[in-house]
Design a protein around this motif. Structure first.
Motif, PDB file in Angstrom:
ATOM      1  N   UNK A 254       0.778  -1.194  -0.025  1.00 19.01           N
ATOM      2  CA  UNK A 254       0.069   0.186  -0.113  1.00 19.01           C
ATOM      3  C   UNK A 254       0.797   1.223   0.127  1.00 19.01           C
ATOM      4  N   UNK A 255       0.229   2.428  -0.591  1.00 15.89           N
ATOM      5  CA  UNK A 255       1.022   3.598  -0.519  1.00 15.89           C
ATOM      6  C   UNK A 255       0.967   4.441   1.050  1.00 15.89           C
ATOM      7  N   UNK A 256       1.967   5.068   1.272  1.00 13.20           N
ATOM      8  CA  UNK A 256       1.722   5.959   2.378  1.00 13.20           C
ATOM      9  C   UNK A 256       2.979   6.862   2.455  1.00 13.20           C
ATOM     10  N   UNK A 257       2.758   7.998   2.953  1.00 14.14           N
ATOM     11  CA  UNK A 257       3.625   9.097   2.746  1.00 14.14           C
ATOM     12  C   UNK A 257       4.791   9.105   3.903  1.00 14.14           C
ATOM     13  N   UNK A 258       4.187   8.226   4.907  1.00 13.97           N
ATOM     14  CA  UNK A 258       5.225   8.264   6.024  1.00 13.97           C
ATOM     15  C   UNK A 258       5.239   6.872   6.804  1.00 13.97           C
ATOM     16  N   UNK A 259       5.958   6.557   7.705  1.00 12.41           N
ATOM     17  CA  UNK A 259       5.965   5.121   8.364  1.00 12.41           C
ATOM     18  C   UNK A 259       4.889   5.395   9.474  1.00 12.41           C
ATOM     19  N   UNK A 260       4.008   4.347   9.321  1.00 14.90           N
ATOM     20  CA  UNK A 260       2.807   4.588  10.210  1.00 14.90           C
ATOM     21  C   UNK A 260       2.775   3.393  11.276  1.00 14.90           C
ATOM     22  N   UNK A 261       2.290   3.829  12.462  1.00 20.71           N
ATOM     23  CA  UNK A 261       2.583   2.888  13.782  1.00 20.71           C
ATOM     24  C   UNK A 261       1.226   2.859  14.181  1.00 20.71           C
ATOM     25  N   UNK A 262       0.930   1.538  15.014  1.00 16.94           N
ATOM     26  CA  UNK A 262      -0.659   1.344  15.658  1.00 16.94           C
ATOM     27  C   UNK A 262      -1.602   0.897  14.534  1.00 16.94           C
ATOM     28  N   UNK A 263      -2.892   1.148  14.696  1.00 18.15           N
ATOM     29  CA  UNK A 263      -3.803   0.790  13.678  1.00 18.15           C
ATOM     30  C   UNK A 263      -3.737   1.870  12.681  1.00 18.15           C
ATOM     31  N   UNK A 264      -4.133   1.169  11.383  1.00 18.61           N
ATOM     32  CA  UNK A 264      -3.732   1.830   9.899  1.00 18.61           C
ATOM     33  C   UNK A 264      -5.058   1.559   9.223  1.00 18.61           C
ATOM     34  N   UNK A 265      -5.666   2.735   8.845  1.00 13.69           N
ATOM     35  CA  UNK A 265      -6.985   2.582   7.930  1.00 13.69           C
ATOM     36  C   UNK A 265      -6.534   2.643   6.527  1.00 13.69           C
ATOM     37  N   UNK A 266      -7.061   1.475   5.773  1.00 14.67           N
ATOM     38  CA  UNK A 266      -6.542   1.245   4.333  1.00 14.67           C
ATOM     39  C   UNK A 266      -7.808   1.800   3.511  1.00 14.67           C
ATOM     40  N   UNK A 267      -7.666   2.495   2.349  1.00 20.69           N
ATOM     41  CA  UNK A 267      -8.501   2.606   1.439  1.00 20.69           C
ATOM     42  C   UNK A 267      -8.256   1.823  -0.039  1.00 20.69           C
ATOM     43  N   UNK A 268      -9.227   1.249  -0.417  1.00 19.69           N
ATOM     44  CA  UNK A 268      -8.777   0.418  -1.735  1.00 19.69           C
ATOM     45  C   UNK A 268      -9.888   0.557  -2.804  1.00 19.69           C
ATOM     46  N   UNK A 269      -9.218   0.956  -3.866  1.00 16.07           N
ATOM     47  CA  UNK A 269     -10.067   1.075  -5.268  1.00 16.07           C
ATOM     48  C   UNK A 269      -9.676  -0.085  -6.001  1.00 16.07           C
ATOM     49  N   UNK A 270     -10.261  -1.107  -6.496  1.00 12.45           N
ATOM     50  CA  UNK A 270      -9.564  -2.036  -7.284  1.00 12.45           C
ATOM     51  C   UNK A 270      -9.007  -1.558  -8.646  1.00 12.45           C
ATOM     52  N   UNK A 271      -8.185  -1.756  -8.979  1.00  6.95           N
ATOM     53  CA  UNK A 271      -7.403  -1.261 -10.168  1.00  6.95           C
ATOM     54  C   UNK A 271      -7.021   0.062 -10.279  1.00  6.95           C
ATOM     55  N   UNK A 272      -7.218   0.928  -9.122  1.00  2.00           N
ATOM     56  CA  UNK A 272      -6.512   2.120  -8.994  1.00  2.00           C
ATOM     57  C   UNK A 272      -5.937   2.493  -8.030  1.00  2.00           C
ATOM     58  N   UNK A 273      -5.931   1.884  -6.549  1.00  2.00           N
ATOM     59  CA  UNK A 273      -5.098   2.253  -5.465  1.00  2.00           C
ATOM     60  C   UNK A 273      -5.415   1.702  -4.082  1.00  2.00           C
ATOM     61  N   UNK A 274      -4.380   1.420  -3.608  1.00  2.00           N
ATOM     62  CA  UNK A 274      -4.458   0.916  -2.026  1.00  2.00           C
ATOM     63  C   UNK A 274      -3.433   1.906  -1.343  1.00  2.00           C
ATOM     64  N   UNK A 275      -4.063   2.495  -0.500  1.00  2.00           N
ATOM     65  CA  UNK A 275      -3.526   3.715   0.199  1.00  2.00           C
ATOM     66  C   UNK A 275      -3.870   3.713   1.815  1.00  2.00           C
TER      67      UNK A 275
END
Length: 387
Positions: free
Chosen positions: A170-191
């Motif tokens: 998945x894409x992320x601008x920075x290192x994440x800790x703890x619970x992470x919320x993911x947004x997924x659009x099939x064929x477009x993005x996972x972030x």
């Protein structure tokens, strides 16, 4: 605190209990609710606005894990209030944010570039990528993004467990800790993202690139989606229609019409320049050679032609120095020429005496005087600028 906008991003109204309300700055109040549907500013997305009871919510921010609403009225602790989101504002944010996900995901998958900066404003979205795109490439990605929009793909959000998250690409601008919320659009993005998004891509309507420029070794892209894209189209369509009418051409031929107009203007400029030169030559020939200061006033001359006339007078030894004025009504453009290469010195002194601004060095200086013609003539005649 329960964040209702994460559970149901299209929520428009809700009821909440006031947990605390304390005075803020400038007569405002800082309100915390037990649960809220108001999105706090963050991740490049602006905050929501709206109503809480009888109070106007003007800003929303997250502070130390709590969502704080800035209101224009006090609310009582323990009071149950009805909240109403400014829906058009929220909907535009959702459309733009989801459109940004799709576009950034495609840039990443096609070119490997990262989104390193993202901001939503009142006129659209800016995205910074750490690699270079041409406008042709940006438009091709726009077409692919809109194809995903029109497929009406579900926008999925979830909180993966630690093991699933570790294995997830998945894409992320920075290192994440703890619970992470993911947004997924099939064929477009996972972030990884905490913002609000539409439930299906068809709700975006359209994605349109409006600008692209080089920025910090990569590019800065400007984009509008949904309602903003329609507003942008309507504004530009109105401009095209007006240009079409002014040029008396069909709307699809405005570029050719403007090109033709510019070509005609270039021809006319050349003719005007030659006519000016003839006038300058005639006037210059009528003046005797002199070593005395010369002031000439031709109020109708634009600055470029004023400089040409002053240059000619200096070259033909019609005065030393030569001050040429154009303009009028308390504001005069000036060009000052000196064969002794003292133009900068004289210009600085004249600026001090005549509320002027401008500069130069050597044989030529130019600028503007903010004063009346009589005062300029008095200072020049009395040679106060030579003191």
């Amino acid at each position: 605190m329960r964040r209702l906008y994460e559970e149901k991003p299209d929520i428009k109204e809700f009821d909440g209990v006031v947990e605390s309300c304390v005075p803020g700055k400038a007569g405002k109040y800082l309100v915390v609710l037990e649960e809220t549907a108001f999105y706090p500013e963050g991740g490049g997305q602006p905050f929501d606005t709206g109503i809480l009871g009888q109070a106007r919510v003007e800003e929303v921010h997250e502070k130390e894990g709590r969502i704080v609403h800035t209101t224009d009225q006090e609310l009582k602790e323990g009071q149950k209030v009805h909240g109403v989101i400014d829906w058009e504002r929220r909907r535009q944010h959702m459309q733009n944010h989801t459109g940004e996900h799709i576009y950034s995901g495609l840039v990443h998958s096609c070119y490997g570039y990262d989104n390193v900066g993202f901001h939503m404003g009142k006129d659209g979205v800016t995205i910074d990528f750490n690699g270079v795109l041409t406008m042709d490439q940006a438009i091709e990605l726009e077409r692919e993004a809109n194809r995903l929009v029109w497929r009406n793909i579900p926008v999925k959000t979830w909180y993966p467990g630690p093991e699933e998250l570790h294995s997830l690409d998945y894409r992320s601008k920075k290192e994440l800790k703890g619970q992470v919320r993911i947004v997924e659009i099939e064929g477009g993005d996972v972030c990884a993202c905490c913002g609000t998004h539409v439930t299906c891509t068809g709700e975006i309507g359209a994605i349109k690139i409006t600008g692209l420029k080089k920025y910090k070794g990569g590019v800065r892209l400007e984009m509008v989606c949904g309602a903003m894209a329609m507003a942008d189209y309507e504004k530009k369509q109105e401009q095209v229609a007006r240009i079409s009418g002014l040029l008396s051409v069909k709307q699809g031929e405005t570029a050719d019409g403007v090109k033709r107009l510019l070509e005609e203007a270039d021809v006319q400029k050349g003719m005007i320049s030659r006519l000016y030169q003839q006038i300058f030559d005639l006037r210059c020939a009528q003046m005797p050679e002199s070593e005395a200061p010369l002031l000439v006033v031709m109020e109708e001359l634009p600055p470029v032609q004023l400089r040409s006339f002053c240059t000619l007078l200096c070259r033909e030894n019609k005065g030393e120095p030569v001050l040429a004025l154009g303009g009028g009504e308390g504001q005069y453009h000036y060009v000052l020429g000196s064969r002794e290469e003292k133009a900068g010195i004289y210009s600085k002194k004249l600026n001090d005496l005549l509320q002027g601004r401008g500069n130069g060095k050597g044989p030529m200086a130019q600028g503007i005087f903010q004063t009346e013609r009589e005062q300029i003539e008095k200072v020049w005649k009395e040679r106060l600028w030579k003191e």
